[in-house]
Design a protein around this motif. Structure first.
Motif, PDB file in Angstrom:
ATOM      1  N   GLN A  46     103.279  87.079  67.803  1.00  0.00           N
ATOM      2  CA  GLN A  46     104.050  87.467  66.621  1.00  0.00           C
ATOM      3  C   GLN A  46     103.207  87.329  65.352  1.00  0.00           C
ATOM      4  OE1 GLN A  46     107.487  84.986  65.743  1.00  0.00           O
ATOM      5  NE2 GLN A  46     108.564  86.717  64.824  1.00  0.00           N
ATOM      6  N   ILE A  47     102.486  86.210  65.228  1.00  0.00           N
ATOM      7  CA  ILE A  47     101.638  86.004  64.048  1.00  0.00           C
ATOM      8  C   ILE A  47     100.485  86.996  64.048  1.00  0.00           C
ATOM      9  CG2 ILE A  47     100.120  84.366  62.865  1.00  0.00           C
ATOM     10  CD1 ILE A  47     101.892  82.112  63.994  1.00  0.00           C
ATOM     11  N   PHE A  48      99.895  87.203  65.214  1.00  0.00           N
ATOM     12  CA  PHE A  48      98.787  88.137  65.362  1.00  0.00           C
ATOM     13  C   PHE A  48      99.210  89.551  64.973  1.00  0.00           C
ATOM     14  CE2 PHE A  48      96.766  91.226  68.294  1.00  0.00           C
ATOM     15  CZ  PHE A  48      95.468  91.179  67.814  1.00  0.00           C
ATOM     16  N   ASP A  49     100.349  90.002  65.479  1.00  0.00           N
ATOM     17  CA  ASP A  49     100.833  91.342  65.153  1.00  0.00           C
ATOM     18  C   ASP A  49     101.149  91.472  63.669  1.00  0.00           C
ATOM     19  OD1 ASP A  49     100.570  92.159  67.765  1.00  0.00           O
ATOM     20  OD2 ASP A  49     102.695  91.900  68.272  1.00  0.00           O
ATOM     21  N   GLY A  50     101.680  90.402  63.089  1.00  0.00           N
ATOM     22  CA  GLY A  50     102.022  90.442  61.666  1.00  0.00           C
ATOM     23  C   GLY A  50     100.813  90.498  60.763  1.00  0.00           C
ATOM     24  N   ALA A  51      99.652  90.066  61.282  1.00  0.00           N
ATOM     25  CA  ALA A  51      98.424  90.071  60.483  1.00  0.00           C
ATOM     26  C   ALA A  51      97.698  91.399  60.528  1.00  0.00           C
ATOM     27  CB  ALA A  51      97.485  88.966  60.962  1.00  0.00           C
ATOM     28  N   LYS A  52      98.174  92.329  61.340  1.00  0.00           N
ATOM     29  CA  LYS A  52      97.531  93.636  61.423  1.00  0.00           C
ATOM     30  C   LYS A  52      97.805  94.426  60.160  1.00  0.00           C
ATOM     31  CE  LYS A  52      97.793  94.042  66.460  1.00  0.00           C
ATOM     32  NZ  LYS A  52      98.413  94.784  67.591  1.00  0.00           N
ATOM     33  N   THR A  53      96.808  95.193  59.751  1.00  0.00           N
ATOM     34  CA  THR A  53      96.954  96.065  58.589  1.00  0.00           C
ATOM     35  C   THR A  53      96.906  97.510  59.051  1.00  0.00           C
ATOM     36  OG1 THR A  53      94.572  96.096  58.208  1.00  0.00           O
ATOM     37  CG2 THR A  53      95.844  94.399  57.071  1.00  0.00           C
ATOM     38  N   PRO A  74      91.293  96.312  60.254  1.00  0.00           N
ATOM     39  CA  PRO A  74      90.765  95.017  60.677  1.00  0.00           C
ATOM     40  C   PRO A  74      91.843  93.945  60.616  1.00  0.00           C
ATOM     41  CG  PRO A  74      89.276  96.097  59.148  1.00  0.00           C
ATOM     42  CD  PRO A  74      90.551  96.887  59.147  1.00  0.00           C
ATOM     43  N   ALA A  75      91.833  93.071  61.572  1.00  0.00           N
ATOM     44  CA  ALA A  75      92.811  91.983  61.611  1.00  0.00           C
ATOM     45  C   ALA A  75      92.151  90.759  62.205  1.00  0.00           C
ATOM     46  CB  ALA A  75      94.037  92.393  62.429  1.00  0.00           C
ATOM     47  N   VAL A  76      92.884  89.684  62.276  1.00  0.00           N
ATOM     48  CA  VAL A  76      92.373  88.463  62.869  1.00  0.00           C
ATOM     49  C   VAL A  76      92.523  88.544  64.383  1.00  0.00           C
ATOM     50  CG1 VAL A  76      93.006  87.169  60.813  1.00  0.00           C
ATOM     51  CG2 VAL A  76      94.611  87.315  62.728  1.00  0.00           C
ATOM     52  N   SER A  77      91.939  87.605  65.078  1.00  0.00           N
ATOM     53  CA  SER A  77      92.055  87.546  66.531  1.00  0.00           C
ATOM     54  C   SER A  77      93.139  86.545  66.920  1.00  0.00           C
ATOM     55  CB  SER A  77      90.723  87.128  67.154  1.00  0.00           C
ATOM     56  OG  SER A  77      90.413  85.789  66.799  1.00  0.00           O
ATOM     57  N   ARG A  78      93.575  86.634  68.168  1.00  0.00           N
ATOM     58  CA  ARG A  78      94.536  85.661  68.676  1.00  0.00           C
ATOM     59  C   ARG A  78      93.917  84.261  68.655  1.00  0.00           C
ATOM     60  NH1 ARG A  78      98.884  87.360  71.661  1.00  0.00           N
ATOM     61  NH2 ARG A  78      98.719  85.503  72.970  1.00  0.00           N
ATOM     62  N   LEU A 115      91.278  88.233  53.012  1.00  0.00           N
ATOM     63  CA  LEU A 115      91.260  88.334  54.466  1.00  0.00           C
ATOM     64  C   LEU A 115      91.571  89.743  54.957  1.00  0.00           C
ATOM     65  CD1 LEU A 115      93.158  85.059  55.501  1.00  0.00           C
ATOM     66  CD2 LEU A 115      90.721  85.525  55.777  1.00  0.00           C
ATOM     67  N   GLY A 116      92.202  90.547  54.098  1.00  0.00           N
ATOM     68  CA  GLY A 116      92.582  91.884  54.506  1.00  0.00           C
ATOM     69  C   GLY A 116      93.786  91.908  55.421  1.00  0.00           C
ATOM     70  N   VAL A 117      94.740  91.003  55.164  1.00  0.00           N
ATOM     71  CA  VAL A 117      95.974  90.949  55.946  1.00  0.00           C
ATOM     72  C   VAL A 117      97.166  91.137  55.002  1.00  0.00           C
ATOM     73  CG1 VAL A 117      94.941  89.426  57.663  1.00  0.00           C
ATOM     74  CG2 VAL A 117      96.193  88.432  55.739  1.00  0.00           C
ATOM     75  N   PRO A 118      98.329  91.542  55.534  1.00  0.00           N
ATOM     76  CA  PRO A 118      99.501  91.723  54.674  1.00  0.00           C
ATOM     77  C   PRO A 118      99.889  90.433  53.955  1.00  0.00           C
ATOM     78  CG  PRO A 118      99.845  92.783  56.794  1.00  0.00           C
ATOM     79  CD  PRO A 118      98.589  91.965  56.923  1.00  0.00           C
ATOM     80  N   VAL A 119     100.274  90.566  52.695  1.00  0.00           N
ATOM     81  CA  VAL A 119     100.591  89.393  51.885  1.00  0.00           C
ATOM     82  C   VAL A 119     101.828  88.672  52.393  1.00  0.00           C
ATOM     83  CG1 VAL A 119     102.029  90.636  50.214  1.00  0.00           C
ATOM     84  CG2 VAL A 119     100.760  88.581  49.482  1.00  0.00           C
ATOM     85  N   ASP A 120     102.716  89.383  53.072  1.00  0.00           N
ATOM     86  CA  ASP A 120     103.931  88.763  53.568  1.00  0.00           C
ATOM     87  C   ASP A 120     103.795  88.268  55.009  1.00  0.00           C
ATOM     88  OD1 ASP A 120     103.780  91.253  54.733  1.00  0.00           O
ATOM     89  OD2 ASP A 120     105.893  91.773  54.423  1.00  0.00           O
ATOM     90  N   SER A 121     102.586  88.287  55.551  1.00  0.00           N
ATOM     91  CA  SER A 121     102.377  87.860  56.930  1.00  0.00           C
ATOM     92  C   SER A 121     102.369  86.340  57.032  1.00  0.00           C
ATOM     93  CB  SER A 121     101.058  88.409  57.471  1.00  0.00           C
ATOM     94  OG  SER A 121      99.953  87.860  56.777  1.00  0.00           O
ATOM     95  N   THR A 122     102.797  85.838  58.167  1.00  0.00           N
ATOM     96  CA  THR A 122     102.759  84.397  58.418  1.00  0.00           C
ATOM     97  C   THR A 122     101.320  83.895  58.367  1.00  0.00           C
ATOM     98  OG1 THR A 122     104.748  84.474  59.784  1.00  0.00           O
ATOM     99  CG2 THR A 122     103.294  82.585  60.108  1.00  0.00           C
ATOM    100  N   TYR A 123     100.393  84.704  58.847  1.00  0.00           N
ATOM    101  CA  TYR A 123      98.986  84.296  58.838  1.00  0.00           C
ATOM    102  C   TYR A 123      98.502  84.045  57.419  1.00  0.00           C
ATOM    103  CZ  TYR A 123      94.106  83.985  60.267  1.00  0.00           C
ATOM    104  OH  TYR A 123      92.826  83.528  60.490  1.00  0.00           O
TER     105      TYR A 123
END
Length: 243
Positions: A46-53, A74-78, A115-123
């Protein structure tokens, strides 16, 4: 890339030196046990998917996008999700024991942008808390950071080389020149010891597939923040990429 110049730390986040981290509990659907709390694979996903852009790719005649539809950027890894969640939990324990309050060093907007992730992401939110909490701990221990060992300097340098933040091929003298007095490295390893102690005290354990565990680190360069992951096992040459 950074050359042989001083590398100033904007936020010092330690390598996660989890000597007491035991993989003794082994439910296959659990990524980590944090005391009596579990971080499940479903939560990691869930956190990983939420960090996708999403980003519109540049035109490529050899591989044109279908109807110009956005594609995952680009996103983070699990692995990095697990690294962050365990690090944050241990950081909270250390802060409580040390009577440390978070320092408002960065905002979630800044972290998400870097980081290049959504601002509202848990990550993004958890990473922001981790940075601010770790910065508070670091501020308390930095009055007497001690002197970084050659091995510690080399491990940080190797991690920066891995993410192409500094040129490869430096000898120890050049590393010392690039890192200045190296206090940020010494302080980071002091924090490592505190996290290690918290891991043992709280019976923290991680699924073997997420070992070795790393902690997020960030330093400043002339081109901006540099993010990298430093393995928890001191002296290891295994570095996780931020890809």
């Amino acid at each position: 890339m950074l050359r042989a110049r001083r590398l100033a730390s904007i936020v010092v986040v330690a390598a996660l030196g989890l000597g007491g981290l035991a993989a003794c509990r082994s439910e296959p659907t659990v990524a980590a046990y944090l005391g009596d709390r579990k971080v499940t694979d479903a939560q990691v996903t869930q956190i990983f998917d939420g960090a996708k852009t999403t980003a519109t790719p540049a035109a490529d005649p050899a591989s044109p996008p279908a109807s110009g539809a956005p594609v995952p950027g680009p996103a983070v890894s699990r692995q990095q999700v697990v690294d962050l969640e365990v690090s944050l939990d241990l950081g909270r324990q250390v802060a409580k024991e040390q009577g440390v309050q978070q320092i408002n060093a960065v905002t979630v907007d800044q972290v998400a942008s870097e980081l290049g992730v959504p601002v509202d992401s848990t990550y993004a939110k958890d990473y922001t808390e981790w940075v601010n909490l770790s910065q508070g701990i670091f501020a308390k221990i930095s009055a007497n950071p001690g002197k970084a060992t050659d091995d510690q300097l080399r491990s940080v340098y190797d991690a920066l080389v891995k993410v192409k933040a500094i040129e490869p091929g430096f000898d120890l003298a050049q590393i010392k020149q690039a890192f200045g007095d190296g206090e940020f490295v010494a302080a980071a390893f002091q924090l490592t010891a505190l996290l290690d102690k918290a891991a043992s005290a709280s019976n923290t354990s991680v699924n073997p597939r997420y070992l070795p565990l790393s902690a997020p680190m960030v330093v400043s360069s002339q081109s901006g923040a540099v993010f990298y992951d430093l393995p928890y096992l001191e002296g290891s040459d295994t570095v996780s990429d931020r890809a």
